[in-house]
Design a protein around this motif. Structure first.
Motif, mmCIF file in Angstrom:
data_model
loop_
_atom_site.group_PDB
_atom_site.id
_atom_site.type_symbol
_atom_site.label_atom_id
_atom_site.label_comp_id
_atom_site.label_asym_id
_atom_site.label_seq_id
_atom_site.Cartn_x
_atom_site.Cartn_y
_atom_site.Cartn_z
ATOM 1 N N ASN A 186 0.853 -1.196 0.000
ATOM 2 C CA ASN A 186 0.000 0.000 0.000
ATOM 3 C C ASN A 186 0.888 1.244 0.000
ATOM 4 O OD1 ASN A 186 -2.873 -1.250 0.685
ATOM 5 N ND2 ASN A 186 -1.370 -2.241 2.001
ATOM 6 N N ARG A 191 0.549 4.209 -0.800
ATOM 7 C CA ARG A 191 -0.035 5.505 -0.431
ATOM 8 C C ARG A 191 -0.371 5.588 1.059
ATOM 9 N NH1 ARG A 191 -2.610 4.243 -5.317
ATOM 10 N NH2 ARG A 191 -1.953 5.550 -7.055
ATOM 11 N N GLN A 192 -0.186 4.479 1.765
ATOM 12 C CA GLN A 192 -0.466 4.484 3.197
ATOM 13 C C GLN A 192 0.602 5.276 3.944
ATOM 14 O OE1 GLN A 192 -3.141 2.945 5.209
ATOM 15 N NE2 GLN A 192 -2.166 4.510 6.454
ATOM 16 N N LYS A 193 0.154 6.171 4.801
ATOM 17 C CA LYS A 193 1.063 6.958 5.618
ATOM 18 C C LYS A 193 0.972 6.505 7.074
ATOM 19 C CE LYS A 193 2.594 10.478 2.905
ATOM 20 N NZ LYS A 193 3.955 11.046 2.868
ATOM 21 N N GLN A 202 6.706 7.490 3.529
ATOM 22 C CA GLN A 202 5.456 7.013 4.119
ATOM 23 C C GLN A 202 5.351 7.314 5.614
ATOM 24 O OE1 GLN A 202 5.834 3.049 1.786
ATOM 25 N NE2 GLN A 202 3.661 3.219 2.213
ATOM 26 N N LEU A 223 -6.947 7.047 4.394
ATOM 27 C CA LEU A 223 -6.617 7.548 3.072
ATOM 28 C C LEU A 223 -7.752 8.403 2.526
ATOM 29 C CD1 LEU A 223 -5.086 4.348 1.443
ATOM 30 C CD2 LEU A 223 -3.862 6.330 2.294
ATOM 31 N N VAL A 258 -6.755 9.704 -3.741
ATOM 32 C CA VAL A 258 -6.111 8.487 -4.236
ATOM 33 C C VAL A 258 -6.589 8.174 -5.641
ATOM 34 C CG1 VAL A 258 -5.975 5.991 -3.939
ATOM 35 C CG2 VAL A 258 -5.672 7.498 -1.976
ATOM 36 N N ASN A 285 -5.191 10.624 -8.143
ATOM 37 C CA ASN A 285 -3.775 10.343 -8.352
ATOM 38 C C ASN A 285 -3.589 9.119 -9.238
ATOM 39 O OD1 ASN A 285 -0.992 10.988 -7.722
ATOM 40 N ND2 ASN A 285 -0.956 9.087 -6.564
ATOM 41 N N GLU A 286 -4.462 8.135 -9.054
ATOM 42 C CA GLU A 286 -4.383 6.916 -9.867
ATOM 43 C C GLU A 286 -4.575 7.235 -11.339
ATOM 44 O OE1 GLU A 286 -6.776 2.677 -10.486
ATOM 45 O OE2 GLU A 286 -7.245 3.974 -8.779
ATOM 46 N N GLU A 324 -1.647 9.183 -12.784
ATOM 47 C CA GLU A 324 -0.524 8.294 -13.062
ATOM 48 C C GLU A 324 -0.770 7.496 -14.333
ATOM 49 O OE1 GLU A 324 0.010 5.915 -9.606
ATOM 50 O OE2 GLU A 324 0.909 7.523 -8.408
#
Length: 303
Positions: free
Chosen positions: A100, A102-104, A145, A174, A179, A182-183, A186
């Protein structure tokens, strides 16, 4: 001596002996044990309240061990080595973050109000959070992250002069909208960085795509289905053989052919724009057959 005198002497002896035996063996049973004065017993202070177990509790992970990272009082340096149970938790966290990206995670470090801060950080808690972040990075986790915070509190769980796990790990939810955006951003970048390019034999066209080209078509269709205001640009090209105007027209036909192909794949014709550059933007040398073949093409991108 008369019998009466002997009888009296026996009674006296019995009384004396009985009294002696009573005092020796039974009197102590009747004595009360003094109750201790608890008011003079010193009260033992309860240890500082804080997180002692190492806990990772977030989406896709729930790991806990009774061991934890340790810091000496007034120090921001992690005491090493750490236990195997902590290393197991770090590996689980690493797997989660790889899966993951994008997980912070927010690491909050704590320090107590009576500690001195000799670091360059705002407070000792923040310095500890950054030291743990660096330790995670040294074990293969991504720096991007992690966020760090520091807080000063009155007390924390301690063992002598060592703070036990003065850290907390939070997994912020999230932003699904961000997200998603951003997907698609990209995906657009991927499509345009290596665009679908269809090649043609002289003045002929073909829709026999290889597996890589078919995947690029799939990506374009997927993008347009999810980004409603997006559009496709198809630019036709040619070699320099023959009249330029004729090549401009031929390249336009190639662009229209590619458009019809995409329409068959489910893209609305109104979302496709065609253009022709003719022989003006070659990618190969027009002096060789191989170079000319590279120039007879259409390039499909997202506007």
């Amino acid at each position: 001596m008369s019998k009466k005198a002997l009888y009296l002497i026996g009674i006296v002896v019995t009384i004396i002996l009985g009294t002696f035996l009573y005092l020796k063996f039974c009197c102590n049973c009747c004595m009360k044990t003094p109750t201790p004065d608890t008011s003079k017993v010193p009260t033992v202070a309860t240890e500082n309240i804080g997180l002692q177990p190492f806990i990772l509790d977030g989406p896709g992970i729930n790991y806990q061990t009774n061991d934890n990272f340790k810091f000496l009082k007034n120090s921001a340096a992690l005491i090493k080595p750490v236990s195997d149970s902590l290393l197991i938790g770090i590996e689980k966290l690493k797997s989660l973050l790889i899966a993951n990206p994008r997980q912070k995670i927010t690491i909050t470090g704590y320090s107590t109000s009576d500690e001195s801060n000799s670091t360059t950080f705002e407070n000792l808690g923040l310095a500890r959070a950054n030291d743990i972040k660096n330790y995670f990075i040294s074990n293969g986790l991504s720096a991007s992250q992690f966020d760090t915070k520091g807080e000063i509190i009155d007390q924390w769980k301690m063992n002598a002069d060592t703070l036990i796990g003065p850290l907390e790990y939070r997994f912020p939810a999230l932003d699904t909208t961000a997200v998603a955006n951003n997907e698609w951003s990209e995906l657009k970048e991927k499509i345009n960085a290596d665009p679908l390019t269809l090649h043609f034999s002289t003045n002929k066209s073909s829709d026999n795509l290889n597996s890589v080209e078919k995947q690029k078509v799939t990506d374009i269709v997927k993008y347009l289905q999810n980004v409603k205001d997006a559009a496709v640009l198809i630019t036709g090209h040619s070699d320099n053989v023959g009249n330029r105007d004729a090549n401009i027209a031929l390249a336009q036909k190639r662009a229209e052919f590619s458009k019809n192909y995409l329409v068959k794949k489910g893209i609305e014709a109104t979302r496709i724009t065609t253009d022709s550059k003719g022989p003006d933007e070659p990618v190969g040398e027009n002096t060789t057959a191989e170079g000319k073949a590279k120039n007879r093409r259409t390039v499909i991108t997202i506007k």
